[in-house]
Motif scaffolding. Structure first.
Motif, PDB file in Angstrom:
ATOM      1  N   CYS A   1       0.813  -1.215   0.000  1.00 46.80           N
ATOM      2  CA  CYS A   1       0.000   0.000   0.000  1.00 46.80           C
ATOM      3  C   CYS A   1       0.849   1.268   0.000  1.00 46.80           C
ATOM      4  CB  CYS A   1      -0.933   0.013   1.207  1.00 46.80           C
ATOM      5  SG  CYS A   1      -2.187  -1.276   1.170  1.00 46.80           S
TER       6      CYS A   1
ATOM      7  N   LEU B   1       2.922   4.894  -6.057  1.00 50.30           N
ATOM      8  CA  LEU B   1       1.698   5.588  -5.681  1.00 50.30           C
ATOM      9  C   LEU B   1       1.999   7.002  -5.191  1.00 50.30           C
ATOM     10  CD1 LEU B   1      -0.083   2.766  -3.640  1.00 50.30           C
ATOM     11  CD2 LEU B   1      -0.622   3.501  -5.967  1.00 50.30           C
ATOM     12  N   THR B   2       1.066   7.908  -5.419  1.00 50.61           N
ATOM     13  CA  THR B   2       1.180   9.243  -4.831  1.00 50.61           C
ATOM     14  C   THR B   2       0.932   9.124  -3.328  1.00 50.61           C
ATOM     15  OG1 THR B   2      -1.173   9.737  -5.075  1.00 50.61           O
ATOM     16  CG2 THR B   2       0.275  10.285  -6.949  1.00 50.61           C
TER      17      THR B   2
ATOM     18  N   SER C   1      -2.760   8.664  -2.552  1.00 47.45           N
ATOM     19  CA  SER C   1      -3.275   7.336  -2.897  1.00 47.45           C
ATOM     20  C   SER C   1      -2.771   6.284  -1.915  1.00 47.45           C
ATOM     21  CB  SER C   1      -2.853   6.964  -4.319  1.00 47.45           C
ATOM     22  OG  SER C   1      -3.458   7.819  -5.259  1.00 47.45           O
ATOM     23  N   ALA C   2      -1.501   6.403  -1.521  1.00 51.55           N
ATOM     24  CA  ALA C   2      -0.932   5.439  -0.572  1.00 51.55           C
ATOM     25  C   ALA C   2      -1.659   5.501   0.763  1.00 51.55           C
ATOM     26  CB  ALA C   2       0.564   5.709  -0.389  1.00 51.55           C
TER      27      ALA C   2
ATOM     28  N   LEU D   1      -5.204   3.911   0.314  1.00 57.39           N
ATOM     29  CA  LEU D   1      -5.147   2.452   0.176  1.00 57.39           C
ATOM     30  C   LEU D   1      -4.763   1.796   1.492  1.00 57.39           C
ATOM     31  CD1 LEU D   1      -5.618   0.310  -1.967  1.00 57.39           C
ATOM     32  CD2 LEU D   1      -3.189   0.426  -2.545  1.00 57.39           C
TER      33      LEU D   1
ATOM     34  N   ARG E   1      -9.975   7.276  -6.387  1.00 57.99           N
ATOM     35  CA  ARG E   1      -8.582   7.305  -5.942  1.00 57.99           C
ATOM     36  C   ARG E   1      -8.122   5.917  -5.503  1.00 57.99           C
ATOM     37  NH1 ARG E   1      -7.359  11.674  -1.413  1.00 57.99           N
ATOM     38  NH2 ARG E   1      -8.092  12.985  -3.132  1.00 57.99           N
TER      39      ARG E   1
ATOM     40  N   ARG F   1      -7.817   3.540  -8.590  1.00 59.80           N
ATOM     41  CA  ARG F   1      -6.573   3.781  -9.347  1.00 59.80           C
ATOM     42  C   ARG F   1      -5.372   3.207  -8.611  1.00 59.80           C
ATOM     43  NH1 ARG F   1      -8.918   8.950 -10.361  1.00 59.80           N
ATOM     44  NH2 ARG F   1      -7.692   9.830  -8.645  1.00 59.80           N
ATOM     45  N   ALA F   2      -5.363   3.374  -7.305  1.00 59.54           N
ATOM     46  CA  ALA F   2      -4.238   2.855  -6.517  1.00 59.54           C
ATOM     47  C   ALA F   2      -4.181   1.334  -6.589  1.00 59.54           C
ATOM     48  CB  ALA F   2      -4.362   3.315  -5.063  1.00 59.54           C
ATOM     49  N   LYS F   3      -5.340   0.686  -6.513  1.00 62.04           N
ATOM     50  CA  LYS F   3      -5.367  -0.779  -6.579  1.00 62.04           C
ATOM     51  C   LYS F   3      -4.890  -1.270  -7.939  1.00 62.04           C
ATOM     52  CE  LYS F   3      -9.602  -1.519  -5.167  1.00 62.04           C
ATOM     53  NZ  LYS F   3     -10.790  -2.269  -4.723  1.00 62.04           N
TER      54      LYS F   3
ATOM     55  N   THR G   1      -2.792   0.217  -9.843  1.00 64.15           N
ATOM     56  CA  THR G   1      -1.353   0.480  -9.933  1.00 64.15           C
ATOM     57  C   THR G   1      -0.536  -0.632  -9.291  1.00 64.15           C
ATOM     58  OG1 THR G   1      -1.714   2.876  -9.923  1.00 64.15           O
ATOM     59  CG2 THR G   1       0.484   2.105  -9.302  1.00 64.15           C
TER      60      THR G   1
END
Length: 388
Positions: A106, A111-112, A115-116, A119, A146, A149-151, A153
């Motif tokens: 995570c 990740l930004t 986002s981190a 997540l 958000r 998108r993180a997932k 990535t």
């Protein structure tokens, strides 16, 4: 409903599904659906006598079925369906702890920071999208995008090398600094997650961050007045500080420092401990705080650390020494003007201080901070009008 129990086992359930062949995004979605089913189940209600003896195993079984249902329904995943079609027999969940793996996943560098954080709160913290959205004061749909998108990535990321502890700690510190919004206390949540991490990894900087959080959190009740206005550290009622949290934080910090592997969070915690140890603002050991800021700057090369050091120098060696240290810094630094105002006031230049407080209030992005600085400017202007 024993929500805390379900949240505690959530990372392990996701890990089981990932080891069985689900990618992270699909596993996380399936576990969230299983949690919703658990929240609706009478057997999970607080005080229920007929609840499952193995809640984690129950969640694994339900989440795996949810994953299989989603896989079978998606024609693009036919090849994976062949691999996962045969459901393992229900039984006790494996004792493997996947929480640490999820922390690193995570907080992946791709990740930004925003986002981190989102997540981590969802997959490791077990919070719902709605709770995270309310905590960050954004629409639920925005937060859902958000997280999605993180997932996506990190879905194909393989953690076959040790994760970056520093990145995980930065994410947890970001969570902590968000404080409290909505029905989720993010500071308390960050402490819970950092305790969880400290129980799984033997690292002095993890301990340092936990100590820092506890020492800061111990002063929380005294930071605001009844009307919601900020109370500066020097004016806080120290009788409202949580002495149990302070004692725990100091004990954790001392054990970390004894390992002689100093890091930035340990140094920050040492500064916080010196503030917590002082019976009054006037008895604060400012010279030692200056020394810790010197160590912290050596570790981070941060201009913000130098700004905080200028305040400490002003307390230790007088306001003019603080102003001299401040003059070497970029005036565009956040809170630079507020620090200058404070040091000029301590030096007796109320006219300059009042002007700088008003300027700092105009620059402030936080409403509570802006109100505080505005009141400081008004207070000094009143004194100047009265000729004091």
């Amino acid at each position: 409903m024993d929500e805390s129990l379900l949240r505690a086992v959530t990372p392990g359930v996701i890990g089981v599904l990932v080891r069985r062949g689900a990618d992270f995004a699909a596993a996380e979605d399936a576990v969230q659906e299983a949690l919703v089913e658990a929240f609706r189940a009478e057997s999970f209600r607080a005080g229920a006598d007929d609840g499952p003896r193995d809640p984690k195993g129950w969640l694994v079984t339900v989440a795996w079925r949810k994953f299989l249902d989603a896989t079978r329904a998606d024609a693009a995943r036919r090849r994976r369906e062949d691999r996962v079609a045969e459901e393992p027999a229900p039984g006790p969940a494996p004792g493997v702890d996947d929480t640490l793996r999820l922390y690193f996943l995570c907080a992946h560098p791709s990740l930004t920071p925003a986002s981190a954080v989102a997540l981590t709160l969802r997959a490791v913290g077990g919070l719902t999208t709605r709770q995270i959205a309310e905590a960050y004061l954004v629409p639920e749909a925005t937060m859902a995008q958000r997280i999605s998108r993180a997932k996506r990535t990190v879905s194909g990321v393989r953690l076959d090398r040790p994760g970056d502890v520093a990145t995980v700690l930065r994410v947890l510190y970001l969570v902590f600094n968000e404080g409290y919004s909505g029905d989720v206390d993010l500071s308390a949540e960050a402490i819970r997650l950092t305790r969880q991490l400290a129980a799984r990894i033997d690292h002095p900087e993890v301990a340092g961050l936990l100590a820092l959080m506890l020492l800061h959190h111990a002063r929380r009740a005294a930071r605001t007045a009844q009307d919601g206005s900020l109370v500066p550290l020097a004016e806080q009622d120290r009788g409202r500080w949580d002495t149990a949290l302070i004692a725990e934080g100091v004990e954790i910090l001392q054990a970390a420092l004894a390992r002689d592997r100093l890091g930035e969070f340990q140094a920050q915690a040492a500064v916080a401990a010196l503030h917590a140890d002082a019976p009054s603002a006037g008895e604060t050991d400012w010279p030692q705080i200056v020394e810790w800021y010197d160590e912290l700057f050596r570790l981070t090369d941060s201009p913000v650390v130098r700004l905080n050091r200028a305040v400490a120098v002003g307390e230790a060696d007088g306001p003019r020494a603080g102003l001299a240290a401040l003059a070497a810094l970029d005036a565009s630094l956040p809170r630079h003007t507020a620090v200058a105002a404070y040091l000029h006031e301590r030096d007796g230049d109320l006219t300059t201080a009042a002007r700088l407080y008003a300027e700092a209030a105009h620059k402030a992005t936080d409403l509570a901070e802006r109100d505080h600085l505005t009141r400081q400017a008004a207070r000094l202007n009143t004194l100047l009008r009265e000729g004091r």
